[in-house]
Design a protein around this motif. Sequence first.
Motif, PDB file in Angstrom:
ATOM      1  N   LEU A 196       0.829  -1.206   0.000  1.00 44.78           N
ATOM      2  CA  LEU A 196       0.000   0.000   0.000  1.00 44.78           C
ATOM      3  C   LEU A 196       0.865   1.259   0.000  1.00 44.78           C
ATOM      4  O   LEU A 196       0.593   2.224  -0.717  1.00 44.78           O
ATOM      5  N   LEU A 197       1.939   1.238   0.780  1.00 47.61           N
ATOM      6  CA  LEU A 197       2.813   2.397   0.860  1.00 47.61           C
ATOM      7  C   LEU A 197       3.726   2.532  -0.351  1.00 47.61           C
ATOM      8  O   LEU A 197       3.940   3.633  -0.861  1.00 47.61           O
ATOM      9  N   GLY A 198       4.273   1.409  -0.805  1.00 47.89           N
ATOM     10  CA  GLY A 198       5.319   1.451  -1.817  1.00 47.89           C
ATOM     11  C   GLY A 198       4.907   1.063  -3.212  1.00 47.89           C
ATOM     12  O   GLY A 198       5.623   1.370  -4.179  1.00 47.89           O
ATOM     13  N   TRP A 199       3.754   0.398  -3.350  1.00 48.36           N
ATOM     14  CA  TRP A 199       3.315  -0.086  -4.661  1.00 48.36           C
ATOM     15  C   TRP A 199       1.831   0.248  -4.861  1.00 48.36           C
ATOM     16  O   TRP A 199       1.010  -0.634  -5.094  1.00 48.36           O
ATOM     17  N   PRO A 200       1.458   1.524  -4.767  1.00 43.46           N
ATOM     18  CA  PRO A 200       0.036   1.881  -4.817  1.00 43.46           C
ATOM     19  C   PRO A 200      -0.646   1.490  -6.110  1.00 43.46           C
ATOM     20  O   PRO A 200      -1.873   1.334  -6.150  1.00 43.46           O
ATOM     21  N   GLN A 201       0.132   1.311  -7.188  1.00 43.96           N
ATOM     22  CA  GLN A 201      -0.472   0.922  -8.466  1.00 43.96           C
ATOM     23  C   GLN A 201      -1.072  -0.482  -8.405  1.00 43.96           C
ATOM     24  O   GLN A 201      -1.863  -0.866  -9.275  1.00 43.96           O
ATOM     25  N   LEU A 202      -0.714  -1.259  -7.386  1.00 46.13           N
ATOM     26  CA  LEU A 202      -1.226  -2.619  -7.241  1.00 46.13           C
ATOM     27  C   LEU A 202      -2.474  -2.684  -6.371  1.00 46.13           C
ATOM     28  O   LEU A 202      -3.073  -3.751  -6.237  1.00 46.13           O
ATOM     29  N   CYS A 203      -2.878  -1.569  -5.769  1.00 52.34           N
ATOM     30  CA  CYS A 203      -4.037  -1.576  -4.883  1.00 52.34           C
ATOM     31  C   CYS A 203      -5.328  -1.761  -5.673  1.00 52.34           C
ATOM     32  O   CYS A 203      -5.408  -1.423  -6.858  1.00 52.34           O
ATOM     33  N   SER A 204      -6.328  -2.299  -4.986  1.00 52.25           N
ATOM     34  CA  SER A 204      -7.599  -2.562  -5.647  1.00 52.25           C
ATOM     35  C   SER A 204      -8.740  -2.189  -4.713  1.00 52.25           C
ATOM     36  O   SER A 204      -8.669  -1.172  -4.031  1.00 52.25           O
ATOM     37  N   THR A 217       7.550   1.775   9.829  1.00 54.33           N
ATOM     38  CA  THR A 217       7.803   1.584   8.402  1.00 54.33           C
ATOM     39  C   THR A 217       8.250   0.157   8.127  1.00 54.33           C
ATOM     40  O   THR A 217       9.025  -0.416   8.894  1.00 54.33           O
ATOM     41  N   PRO A 218       7.800  -0.440   7.026  1.00 48.47           N
ATOM     42  CA  PRO A 218       8.288  -1.767   6.654  1.00 48.47           C
ATOM     43  C   PRO A 218       9.561  -1.718   5.820  1.00 48.47           C
ATOM     44  O   PRO A 218      10.092  -2.772   5.459  1.00 48.47           O
ATOM     45  N   THR A 222      14.319   5.540   3.711  1.00 49.14           N
ATOM     46  CA  THR A 222      13.289   6.574   3.787  1.00 49.14           C
ATOM     47  C   THR A 222      12.304   6.411   2.639  1.00 49.14           C
ATOM     48  O   THR A 222      12.695   6.200   1.492  1.00 49.14           O
ATOM     49  N   GLN A 223      11.023   6.503   2.960  1.00 49.46           N
ATOM     50  CA  GLN A 223       9.983   6.387   1.950  1.00 49.46           C
ATOM     51  C   GLN A 223       8.924   7.448   2.250  1.00 49.46           C
ATOM     52  O   GLN A 223       8.469   7.562   3.389  1.00 49.46           O
ATOM     53  N   PRO A 224       8.550   8.274   1.266  1.00 49.18           N
ATOM     54  CA  PRO A 224       7.731   9.455   1.554  1.00 49.18           C
ATOM     55  C   PRO A 224       6.438   9.171   2.298  1.00 49.18           C
ATOM     56  O   PRO A 224       6.099   9.885   3.248  1.00 49.18           O
ATOM     57  N   GLN A 225       5.704   8.160   1.882  1.00 48.62           N
ATOM     58  CA  GLN A 225       4.434   7.896   2.544  1.00 48.62           C
ATOM     59  C   GLN A 225       4.643   7.328   3.945  1.00 48.62           C
ATOM     60  O   GLN A 225       3.897   7.661   4.878  1.00 48.62           O
ATOM     61  N   ALA A 226       5.653   6.491   4.100  1.00 51.94           N
ATOM     62  CA  ALA A 226       5.933   5.927   5.425  1.00 51.94           C
ATOM     63  C   ALA A 226       6.327   7.012   6.420  1.00 51.94           C
ATOM     64  O   ALA A 226       6.090   6.870   7.633  1.00 51.94           O
ATOM     65  N   GLN A 227       6.911   8.090   5.924  1.00 56.76           N
ATOM     66  CA  GLN A 227       7.295   9.188   6.813  1.00 56.76           C
ATOM     67  C   GLN A 227       6.077   9.904   7.402  1.00 56.76           C
ATOM     68  O   GLN A 227       6.214  10.642   8.391  1.00 56.76           O
ATOM     69  N   ARG A 228       4.927   9.689   6.833  1.00 54.95           N
ATOM     70  CA  ARG A 228       3.709  10.322   7.343  1.00 54.95           C
ATOM     71  C   ARG A 228       3.085   9.533   8.503  1.00 54.95           C
ATOM     72  O   ARG A 228       2.133  10.009   9.136  1.00 54.95           O
ATOM     73  N   LEU A 229       3.608   8.348   8.770  1.00 57.80           N
ATOM     74  CA  LEU A 229       3.074   7.533   9.854  1.00 57.80           C
ATOM     75  C   LEU A 229       3.451   8.116  11.214  1.00 57.80           C
ATOM     76  O   LEU A 229       4.502   8.723  11.377  1.00 57.80           O
ATOM     77  N   ARG A 230       2.576   7.881  12.194  1.00 54.04           N
ATOM     78  CA  ARG A 230       2.841   8.307  13.566  1.00 54.04           C
ATOM     79  C   ARG A 230       2.983   7.094  14.462  1.00 54.04           C
ATOM     80  O   ARG A 230       2.111   6.202  14.452  1.00 54.04           O
TER      81      ARG A 230
END
Length: 356
Positions: A196-204, A217-218, A222-230
């Motif tokens: 979901l964080l790193g491969w959004p094109q695969l979401c359904s 973070t998994p 550094t990954q932009p979306q994971a940086q938004r996690l609290r």
Amino acid sequence: MRPARALIDLDALRHNYCLARELDGGKALAVVKADAYGHGAVACARALEGEADGFAVACIEEALELRRAGIEAPILLLEGFFEADELALIQAHGLWTAVASWWQLEAIERAALERPLQCWLKLDSGMHRLGFDPRDYAAAFARLSAVPQVDKVVLMTHFARADELDSPRSAEQGAVFAQAAAGLPAESSLCNSPALLGWPQLCSDWVRPGLMLYGATPFDRTQPQAQRLRPVMAAESKIISVRELGAGEPVGYGGRFVTARPTRVGVVAFGYADGYPQQAPDGTPVSIDGRPGRLIGRVSMDMLTVDLTDHPEAGLGSRVQLWGDEVDVAALATHCGTSAYELLCHLKRVPRVYKG
């Protein structure tokens, strides 16, 4: 009372769930298996029930705990059922079940059920753990859809290497799923947290956030979306003893750490029996009264030791965070040769204190 505790920030949990929904734009099952990765399944489910599209657990025992606690939202059994007689409980409690093998499908066909089930048909797209072979998937779907014991089928698979952002494996698995599911009239669910964080094109239609719900973070970078996690959990304790040692003195079991200078050693009431990694090396980061510090000496069952030499203001009663908003749990896990999944799930004996 022993000062070791885990602070659980339920507002952060809700923030992370909303981020999962935002990234996908569809529906999200909050994965609360393994006691919500050590955070407390009932408390986390209650915090999310007003927002979550449903929950996911590993087995029926975990689902029944939530139902007994009054959780009424849909609950998916990710591993399905282990015995055919569980189907009566699945029906009675309105659970959804994964179907990953022929024997499970056949058990449903034979079951005398008063109300039909929702089933999530699992494809083995390349992880080779659970799921139908791609060559059999359409036939399994047709057979499961045809029986009166089933009213809806959702298609699902699971990625083996989505946490590896440079690996082509997730795209390959996505292609296998797309081919096997082509033309099948059903919703689908592919993405776990790293996908979901790193491969959004695969979401359904459905996503299944797990680790990201708890603010870890998994990824190993550094990954932009994971940086938004609290971060949701802060594991902390206090200093219960201070020792003044000269240079050349060993600290802890085996004398692994030897002081190179006059050293103030703080003893912290937290150890591997509480879930801290016994293999943590000297220099592992901690936070002492909000300032960066380091572990010294081998971790004991109930205690660990930290270097207070550069923390002259710290002493008895000083707060030490082992992981949380001041010490990233994923970075700690990498430092110790383990994973954030394992660290969080191994928390034990420590009371959880909820806020938010």
